[in-house]
Each structure stands twice: as structure tokens, then as C-alpha cells.
Design an enzyme around this catalytic site. Structure first.
Site, PDB file in Angstrom:
ATOM      1  N   GLU A 266       0.841  -1.205   0.000  1.00 53.84           N
ATOM      2  CA  GLU A 266       0.000   0.000   0.000  1.00 53.84           C
ATOM      3  C   GLU A 266       0.872   1.250   0.000  1.00 53.84           C
ATOM      4  OE1 GLU A 266      -4.007  -0.784   2.469  1.00 53.84           O
ATOM      5  OE2 GLU A 266      -2.204  -1.639   3.365  1.00 53.84           O
ATOM      6  N   PHE A 267       1.963   1.176   0.778  1.00 54.60           N
ATOM      7  CA  PHE A 267       2.887   2.310   0.837  1.00 54.60           C
ATOM      8  C   PHE A 267       3.488   2.580  -0.552  1.00 54.60           C
ATOM      9  CE2 PHE A 267       7.006   4.314   1.586  1.00 54.60           C
ATOM     10  CZ  PHE A 267       6.661   5.329   2.465  1.00 54.60           C
ATOM     11  N   ASP A 268       3.936   1.501  -1.195  1.00 52.62           N
ATOM     12  CA  ASP A 268       4.524   1.644  -2.529  1.00 52.62           C
ATOM     13  C   ASP A 268       3.521   2.215  -3.513  1.00 52.62           C
ATOM     14  OD1 ASP A 268       6.804   0.619  -1.554  1.00 52.62           O
ATOM     15  OD2 ASP A 268       6.670  -1.324  -2.565  1.00 52.62           O
TER      16      ASP A 268
ATOM     17  N   SER B  91      42.709  13.478   6.895  1.00 50.77           N
ATOM     18  CA  SER B  91      42.448  12.533   7.981  1.00 50.77           C
ATOM     19  C   SER B  91      42.949  13.169   9.275  1.00 50.77           C
ATOM     20  CB  SER B  91      43.140  11.207   7.708  1.00 50.77           C
ATOM     21  OG  SER B  91      44.511  11.448   7.569  1.00 50.77           O
ATOM     22  N   LEU B  92      42.811  12.449  10.367  1.00 51.06           N
ATOM     23  CA  LEU B  92      43.220  12.984  11.667  1.00 51.06           C
ATOM     24  C   LEU B  92      44.406  12.205  12.187  1.00 51.06           C
ATOM     25  CD1 LEU B  92      39.729  13.255  13.395  1.00 51.06           C
ATOM     26  CD2 LEU B  92      41.152  15.154  12.653  1.00 51.06           C
TER      27      LEU B  92
ATOM     28  N   GLU C 104      34.014  15.030  20.469  1.00 49.87           N
ATOM     29  CA  GLU C 104      32.940  14.236  19.859  1.00 49.87           C
ATOM     30  C   GLU C 104      33.410  12.791  19.820  1.00 49.87           C
ATOM     31  OE1 GLU C 104      32.837  15.969  16.005  1.00 49.87           O
ATOM     32  OE2 GLU C 104      32.113  17.873  16.780  1.00 49.87           O
TER      33      GLU C 104
ATOM     34  N   LYS D 226      34.194   9.349  17.803  1.00 46.29           N
ATOM     35  CA  LYS D 226      34.656   9.058  16.452  1.00 46.29           C
ATOM     36  C   LYS D 226      33.755   7.957  15.909  1.00 46.29           C
ATOM     37  CE  LYS D 226      38.933   8.449  13.887  1.00 46.29           C
ATOM     38  NZ  LYS D 226      38.430   7.548  12.863  1.00 46.29           N
TER      39      LYS D 226
ATOM     40  N   ASP E 291      32.229   5.244  13.476  1.00 44.05           N
ATOM     41  CA  ASP E 291      32.888   4.290  12.589  1.00 44.05           C
ATOM     42  C   ASP E 291      32.009   3.983  11.378  1.00 44.05           C
ATOM     43  OD1 ASP E 291      34.863   2.686  11.741  1.00 44.05           O
ATOM     44  OD2 ASP E 291      34.486   1.050  13.152  1.00 44.05           O
TER      45      ASP E 291
ATOM     46  N   ARG F 276      34.859  10.301   0.310  1.00 42.25           N
ATOM     47  CA  ARG F 276      36.185  10.846   0.579  1.00 42.25           C
ATOM     48  C   ARG F 276      37.158  10.555  -0.558  1.00 42.25           C
ATOM     49  NH1 ARG F 276      40.979   9.383   3.081  1.00 42.25           N
ATOM     50  NH2 ARG F 276      41.884  11.079   4.279  1.00 42.25           N
TER      51      ARG F 276
ATOM     52  N   GLU G 102      29.523  11.369   8.818  1.00 43.95           N
ATOM     53  CA  GLU G 102      29.796   9.945   8.705  1.00 43.95           C
ATOM     54  C   GLU G 102      28.504   9.189   8.412  1.00 43.95           C
ATOM     55  OE1 GLU G 102      32.996   9.696   9.130  1.00 43.95           O
ATOM     56  OE2 GLU G 102      33.445   7.581   9.447  1.00 43.95           O
TER      57      GLU G 102
ATOM     58  N   TYR H   6      31.119  18.567  10.746  1.00 42.49           N
ATOM     59  CA  TYR H   6      32.106  19.532  10.279  1.00 42.49           C
ATOM     60  C   TYR H   6      31.467  20.432   9.233  1.00 42.49           C
ATOM     61  CZ  TYR H   6      36.913  20.955   8.904  1.00 42.49           C
ATOM     62  OH  TYR H   6      38.076  21.641   8.658  1.00 42.49           O
TER      63      TYR H   6
ATOM     64  N   LYS I 259      38.764  18.539  19.147  1.00 44.82           N
ATOM     65  CA  LYS I 259      38.986  19.674  18.243  1.00 44.82           C
ATOM     66  C   LYS I 259      39.148  20.954  19.058  1.00 44.82           C
ATOM     67  CE  LYS I 259      35.894  17.413  14.982  1.00 44.82           C
ATOM     68  NZ  LYS I 259      34.610  17.367  14.286  1.00 44.82           N
TER      69      LYS I 259
ATOM     70  N   LYS J 294      41.973   6.804  19.939  1.00 44.14           N
ATOM     71  CA  LYS J 294      41.293   5.545  19.610  1.00 44.14           C
ATOM     72  C   LYS J 294      41.222   4.664  20.852  1.00 44.14           C
ATOM     73  CE  LYS J 294      41.325   5.132  14.824  1.00 44.14           C
ATOM     74  NZ  LYS J 294      41.765   4.056  14.016  1.00 44.14           N
TER      75      LYS J 294
ATOM     76  N   CYS K 102      26.952 -33.953   9.323  1.00 40.46           N
ATOM     77  CA  CYS K 102      26.072 -33.061  10.076  1.00 40.46           C
ATOM     78  C   CYS K 102      26.002 -33.520  11.537  1.00 40.46           C
ATOM     79  CB  CYS K 102      24.684 -33.068   9.455  1.00 40.46           C
ATOM     80  SG  CYS K 102      23.490 -32.132  10.415  1.00 40.46           S
TER      81      CYS K 102
ATOM     82  N   CYS L 267      22.173 -34.824  12.113  1.00 40.88           N
ATOM     83  CA  CYS L 267      21.534 -35.952  11.436  1.00 40.88           C
ATOM     84  C   CYS L 267      22.538 -36.907  10.816  1.00 40.88           C
ATOM     85  CB  CYS L 267      20.554 -35.456  10.374  1.00 40.88           C
ATOM     86  SG  CYS L 267      21.357 -34.792   8.921  1.00 40.88           S
TER      87      CYS L 267
ATOM     88  N   CYS M  49      24.474 -28.960   5.300  1.00 41.73           N
ATOM     89  CA  CYS M  49      23.891 -30.297   5.413  1.00 41.73           C
ATOM     90  C   CYS M  49      22.803 -30.356   4.360  1.00 41.73           C
ATOM     91  CB  CYS M  49      23.294 -30.496   6.807  1.00 41.73           C
ATOM     92  SG  CYS M  49      22.179 -31.924   6.860  1.00 41.73           S
TER      93      CYS M  49
ATOM     94  N   CYS N 255      16.587 -33.480   8.414  1.00 47.52           N
ATOM     95  CA  CYS N 255      17.488 -32.990   9.462  1.00 47.52           C
ATOM     96  C   CYS N 255      16.687 -32.138  10.453  1.00 47.52           C
ATOM     97  CB  CYS N 255      18.611 -32.188   8.798  1.00 47.52           C
ATOM     98  SG  CYS N 255      19.782 -31.506   9.971  1.00 47.52           S
TER      99      CYS N 255
END
Ligand code: IVH
Length: 668
Positions: free
Chosen positions: A36-38, A83-84, A114, A116, A118, A137, A174, A227, A287, A311, A405, A408, A423, A429
């Protein structure tokens, strides 16, 4: 439809879609089905195509993707993405603070801390309040233009909330897959027999570079910004406040710190707390807050002198590998699990860790009795990172992977190019049989929440249920044989089973557990084939012609319906009254421009999904034919259309039209 009517309908549809979208993405709730959404979205897209001047830049149609990019354009960053500098020790952090103090000639300064995050860094350009470009980047100087993929991120404003933003600026942040989304994605993949992804960061990175933005939209990426460039501000904290006010997603974990001691306290505070955040983090970024001071400190060739990242060391302990056990999944895939001497690590006791597959055991060169290093990084799941060779006893021998297995006893197989062993005793099984029933009753399938894993186990052990169809033959007397089941809960279970008969065909199709057929593929198959009989009879070519279906899925569906036991199971479910026909209403008629006109849509299109075009055709009175024949009026051709279709159309004199010609026809 007049323009004024279209304008009103567009506004209503937009409001409705935004409401449901918000419910889904922000509150994880649904009030309408995906289909319905689609359909609401397709209706909106269709009106916007008819009246392009009414398309708002932040229309929900701009989030669903659909753009196919074969090769991303390379873009030079206006400001290089540096980079840092990294550090793992508090002493080095104090050295950094010393360099900052010296560089600022004794002037007072403060820091802004802040976490970092990932994920994958991204640079966004806004012009006149609108998101115009998103670039990866790359090598720091040049990156890939991934705008259409980035636009699918729901939390990113396509249009800024307030109008006090400058005409042009850049903002960096990020992109990440929230931990929950990653877990769910892997669960879904495992459930349909796909190999799981190794970690959230690489998956996010792969997703940002996917060619089909409609696929990206489904992955539910998110993004934190940190940033701001190209705007005069006095401090970084002022920049962050501006970004917040303009509607950007800022992690609420930042903090201003007056000196390096406060920075160290911040680092200590977040060392454990960060594990509860919705995304993976691997450190802290520190910073200098004032921008004039940042400028005074400047940059080295690689990184700013005014910022550094600390880190966190992943916590690691050594413990004894007592044994390796093997789990059998619903699809027969084998997962080896390390059984460890219990050890306390980052807040919990760890006893087991997944070893994924035979390659991982070989890579680590594990031996039972070894002392292994267990690590918990930003992720919650512990992993084994290596063997403590100093503690290895001479008599230990390498692990020999099982060949049969554990459940079994049938021989295991490993297909070319796959990491997992399987298996193959699908029908006999026990964990595979129970797994299939659990898969069938799950919420996304036929949703029988009155039955759980334990009940399924007992029903199986008592010999009462060996396949989903057996559930529908259960009597109250049968259920009363289960532990602690009395009249009331037996009735509950029966009511739940009865209710499942009302679940739509796509839920049932997903539930019957055809390998590689996840929820989305099931929906697409239902939309395309409408009934189970059409699907079961489809040839390989017809299956491949369906949206989202590649060779591997087509083969799996094809094989499923060539197995007599499967056919019998489906027949029994049908006899029990489950839904095996699409319940979708025909989309509402928008116009009659294509009255009595037939189309075949083939190939890929930049702006549309194939099905979206098919819906537009139907909504405007047209018909979709399954293949090119003399009866066909138009072949709507996108990129990469199969040559045989084109040839056949030319031979039969069927008119081949481009998407532009189609849009022209649509305008009437
Ligand atoms: S600021 C010039 N803040 O870490 C400084 N970066 O090693 C620009 N990252 O490429 C970066 N969280 O992908 C900044 N809160 C944060 C961050 C962050 C993660 C990433 C970013 C950058 C890398 C630097």
C-alpha cells in the site's frame, strides 16, 4: 485531472506518505502494508511526472531511489578531506595539548569533544537550502559523486528547515548502518540462506557505492554530521548549533571541555557508555573550539594540527578454547562456535563466540585447548582475534572440520565459491525442519505469535508437526499434550493458527521458505505473478524477467516447484485456506490516455523502477503484456534491454519507444 486538482492530491499524498514514513523510520511502527505504501508513492510519482512543475525537491519520491548509476562521476573536493592524527595513549594526548598551547602562544583555548563514528565519511554540498551533492572521501582530493544514494538517507534534510542558511556551504559527516539495522539485515540474510556481512562499516561503505539507489533506500543508512565548511563562524560549537537548527542529525554525545583533563574525563566516561549507542564508535575526536585558533594552528600535509583522534583499544582477554561446536541453520548452513572458558570482558561474561566458517578456523589455526584472545571492540559481539602461541601446548593438533552433520549425520557439502558447509538432508534434518516451521510462523511471515520456538520443538518431538501444513491439522487434544498447556492457551494457539489464514499471499510465500526469497523478493514475485499457480508454472526465463529476480533466485524458485514434496506441502496449505493469490487492489485510475493500449517494459531506467512504470501504465488505462507479440502496441525500452526482445519487436513491427517518448504520450 486539472493542475489545481493535481496540486491538492500531491499535497495530500505527500502528507500521508510522510506520516507513514515517519512512523516506520522513526518509531518502527506500521499502519499500512509495504505494498500500500509503494502504491501511494507510485501514485505521487505518477502525478509528479505528469506535472513536473509541481514536484517539490523534498518530495518523498526523491528518497526512494530508482536511479541506476553505472559509474560514479569523480569530483574534486573544494576543500580536501584530510584525515586525523591518531593516538592510543593519554600521554600522547597531553603532548598534543602541549603543541596546541605552544602554537597559540599562551592564549586561552578550549576543546570540543565528539565521538569518532565508525562509518564512511561523506561531504555534502548545499546550495540555496537544497542538498545538491554528496561525495565520498576517495583519496581525499577526489571522490565519487554518490548524490542519488545519499538522498535516500531519511535523516538528511533534502531542503533545510530554516531559511537563514547561507547560499552555499559544505558539511561533512559519517554515513553508517545503525547496529540494529545491521543485525536485522544479517538476520534476514541468514534466514534466507545468504552469507552474512562481516561488519557494519564495510557494509555501509559497500551500500554507499551501490549502483541501484532503490537498493540503498532499503538498507536504512543513517548519517551524523560533524564539520561545517565555507561559512564564517567563531567556534566549532557554534557551527554544530547551526547544523542542529538547520535540521541536521547531530549525535547528542558532544561536549565542550575546558582543558585536557576534562577531555580525558570525557574519554573515560564514553569508553563503556559508547557501547550502548545506536552505532559503532572507535574513539574520540578532540577539536580546538575557536576557528581563529584552528587557523592559527593550521595543517600538516596530512591532517589538522588543531584536532586529533584518540582511539579506544579494543578490550582483549585470553581464555581457553574448550571445544568447537557446530550449529545447523534452517537452510542447512553450518556455523562453528567456539566454546570458551567463561571470561569477563567489557561488562559481560563471554562463553561462546561465532567462528563463522571453516576458513576462519584455518586462518586462526585454532587447536582445542589453545588460549585464544577474545576481543570486543565497538561491536557488542565478541570475536576471537588470535591464539596466544606462548601458551600453546606441544601436543595440540589442528582442528579437523566436521564432514558430517552433527544433528543428522549426513555428509556435508561445500559449494564452489561459498564459505559455508551445508547439510543437504533438507527433509530429514531436525533443526532444518524445526527452523522451517519457525521461519513460517514468524511475524513477517504468517505471524502466529501464540506459538514459539519451545512449542515448535515439543510439537516436533511429539511427532505432531513436521511441516508448516501440519500446524493446520492440529486439534485441541494435541496441544493439551504439551507441557503446561491448559485449555485457555490451547485455544489461544488454535486462534492464532486460524488467524494466519488471513495473511496476504506475499507473507505466505516468504513463509514457505524458498532459498534466497526474502520478504522483498516475495513481494515482487506476488506483484508480478499474482497467483501461486502462475509462479509455480513459470519458466526460468519468465522468472528472470520478473523485477529483482536474478539467475540464482530464479533457479531456486524453479527448483522448489519441481520438487513433489514441496508441491504437496503448498497444496495442503492451500486446502487449509491460506492465501495464495495477490490481494492487491488494482491501482486507482488516474486517466484513460492509454485506453486499450498495450505495453512491454524492458531494461533499466534512470528515473523509474520498472514496476513503477507498469503501475503508471495501468493507472492510465493501459495493459501490460508478458512478452513481445503481434498484439503488442509499444515496447518501452530502457538501457541494457535484451537484444532478442528488440529483434522480435522489429520483426513484428512493434513500435519501440524511449522513456522520453513515453512521458510525452502520458501528457496526452
Ligand atoms: S572531523 C579535519 N569528527 O575520522 C577533520 N571526523 O581520521 C575532519 N570521523 O575522515 C574530521 N567521527 O571519517 C571528525 N566526530 C568526528 C568524526 C570523524 C569520525 C572520521 C572521519 C574522518 C576520520 C579522520
Amino acid at each position: 485531472m486539472t493542475k489545481a486538482q493535481a496540486e491538492q492530491t500531491i499535497a495530500e499524498l505527500t502528507k500521508k506518505i510522510n506520516y507513514h514514513s515517519d512512523l516506520y523510520y522513526q518509531k518502527s511502527k506500521t499502519e499500512i502494508s509495504d505494498l500500500e505504501f509503494d502504491q501511494l508513492l507510485a501514485q505521487l510519482a505518477q502525478l509528479e511526472n505528469q506535472f513536473p512543475e509541481l514536484r517539490e525537491v523534498d518530495s518523498p519520491t526523491q528518497r526512494v531511489g530508482g536511479t541506476i548509476t553505472k559509474e560514479f562521476t569523480s569530483v574534486t573536493h573544494k576543500y580536501p578531506m584530510l584525515s586525523l592524527g591518531n593516538t592510543y595513549s593519554k600521554e600522547e594526548l597531553e603532548d598534543f595539548d602541549g603543541r596546541v598551547a605552544k602554537g597559540l602562544d599562551g592564549e586561552a583555548y578550549e576543546y570540543f569533544c565528539e565521538l569518532k563514528f565508525d562509518g564512511v565519511s561523506i561531504s555534502l554540498t548545499y546550495e540555496n537550502g537544497l542538498l545538491v551533492r554528496g561525495v565520498t572521501r576517495g583519496d581525499g582530493v577526489r571522490g565519487d559523486d554518490v548524490t542519488s544514494n545519499i538522498k535516500t538517507i531519511r535523516s538528511l534534510p533534502l531542503k533545510l528547515k530554516s531559511n537563514d542558511a547561507p547560499a552555499s556551504f559544505e558539511v561533512r559527516g559519517e554515513v553508517f548502518l545503525p547496529k540494529e539495522v545491521f543485525k536485522q539485515l544479517n538476520k534476514e540474510r541468514e534466514d534466507i540462506g545468504e552469507e552474512t556481512y562481516a561488519n557494519a562499516r564495510n557494509t555501509a561503505s559497500g551500500t554507499v557505492k551501490m549502483q541501484d539507489s532503490a537498493e540503498v533506500a532499503k538498507r536504512k543508512l543513517d548519517c551524523y554530521l560533524y564539520y561545517l565548511l565555507g561559512i564564517p563562524v567563531e567556534t566549532h560549537s557554534e557551527a554544530i548549533s547551526k547544523l542542529e537548527a538547520w535540521g541536521f542529525n547531530i549525535s547528542p554525545t558532544y561536549q565542550k571541555c575546558h582543558n585536557i583533563q576534562e577531555v580525558i574525563e570525557y574519554i573515560n566516561t564514553w569508553e563503556k557508555k559508547r557501547l550502548e549507542l545506536p552505532l559503532e564508535t572507535d574513539g574520540v575526536v578532540i577539536k580546538v573550539n575557536r576557528i581563529d585558533q584552528q587557523q592559527q594552528l593550521g595543517f600538516t600535509a596530512k591532517s589538522p594540527r588543531w584536532a586529533i583522534s584518540y582511539k579506544y583499544k579494543a578490550e582483549s582477554v585470553s581464555t581457553r578454547l574448550n571445544d568447537i561446536t557446530y550449529q545447523v541453520g534452517r537452510t542447512g548452513s553450518i556455523t562453528p562456535v567456539a566454546e570458551l572458558a567463561p571470561v569477563f570482558l567489557a561488562g559481560t561474561t563471554v562463553k561462546r563466540a561465532s567462528l563463522h566458517n571453516a576458513n576462519e578456523i584455518a586462518r586462526l589455526d585454532l587447536r582445542i585447548g589453545d588460549f585464544v584472545f577474545v576481543e570486543k571492540g565497538g561491536e557488542i559481539i565478541p570475536k576471537i582475534t588470535g591464539v596466544d602461541l606462548d601458551k600453546r601446548q606441544a601436543n595440540l593438533t589442528p582442528v579437523i572440520y566436521i564432514t558430517r552433520c552433527p544433528e543428522c549425520g549426513s555428509p556435508l557439502e561445500r559449494k564452489e565459491g561459498e564459505a559455508n558447509h551445508y547439510c543437504m538432508n533438507e527433509k530429514g534434518c531436525p533443526p532444518q525442519i524445526k527452523g522451517r516451521i519457525e521461519h513460517f510462523i514468524q511475524r513477517k511471515a504468517v505471524d502466529i505469535d501464540s506459538l514459539g520456538e519451545q512449542t515448535i520443538k515439543q510439537l516436533y518431538d511429539l511427532g505432531l508437526v513436521k511441516s508448516p501444513a501440519d500446524l493446520y491439522d492440529l486439534k485441541k487434544e494435541d496441544l493439551l499434550k504439551l507441557d503446561k498447556v491448559k485449555e485457555k492457551s490451547a485455544q489461544n494457539m488454535l486462534a492464532g493458527i486460524e488467524q494466519s489464514k488471513a495473511q496476504p499471499f506475499e507473507a505466505v510465500l516468504f513463509g514457505i521458505g524458498i532459498r534466497y526469497v526474502g520478504k522483498t523478493v516475495a513481494e515482487k514475485l506476488v506483484r508480478h505473478f499474482k497467483t501461486i499457480d502462475h509462479l509455480a508454472k513459470a519458466t526460468l526465463e519468465e522468472l528472470i524477467a520478473a523485477p529483482e529476480v536474478g539467475e540464482r533466485i530464479a533457479q531456486s524458485v524453479f527448483d522448489f516447484f519441481r520438487d513433489s514434496e514441496n508441491v504437496r506441502e503448498v497444496e495442503r496449505l492451500k486446502q487449509s485456506g491460506l492465501q495464495f493469490e495477490s490481494s492487491a487492489k488494482e491501482p486507482e485510475k488516474v486517466s484513460e490516455v492509454f485506453n486499450n493500449v498495450s505495453f512491454v517494459v524492458s531494461g533499466v531506467f534512470e528515473k523509474y523502477e520498472r514496476e513503477q512504470l507498469q503501475e503508471i501504465i495501468i493507472a492510465n488505462g493501459g495493459r501490460i503484456l508478458s512478452g513481445v507479440s503481434g498484439k503488442l502496441n509499444y515496447l518501452l525500452a530502457g538501457d541494457n534491454m535484451g537484444p532478442s526482445k528488440k529483434e522480435k519487436a522489429e520483426k513484428l513491427g512493434v513500435k519501440i519507444i524511449s522513456i522520453e517518448e513515453f512521458e510525452q504520450m502520458l501528457k496526452g
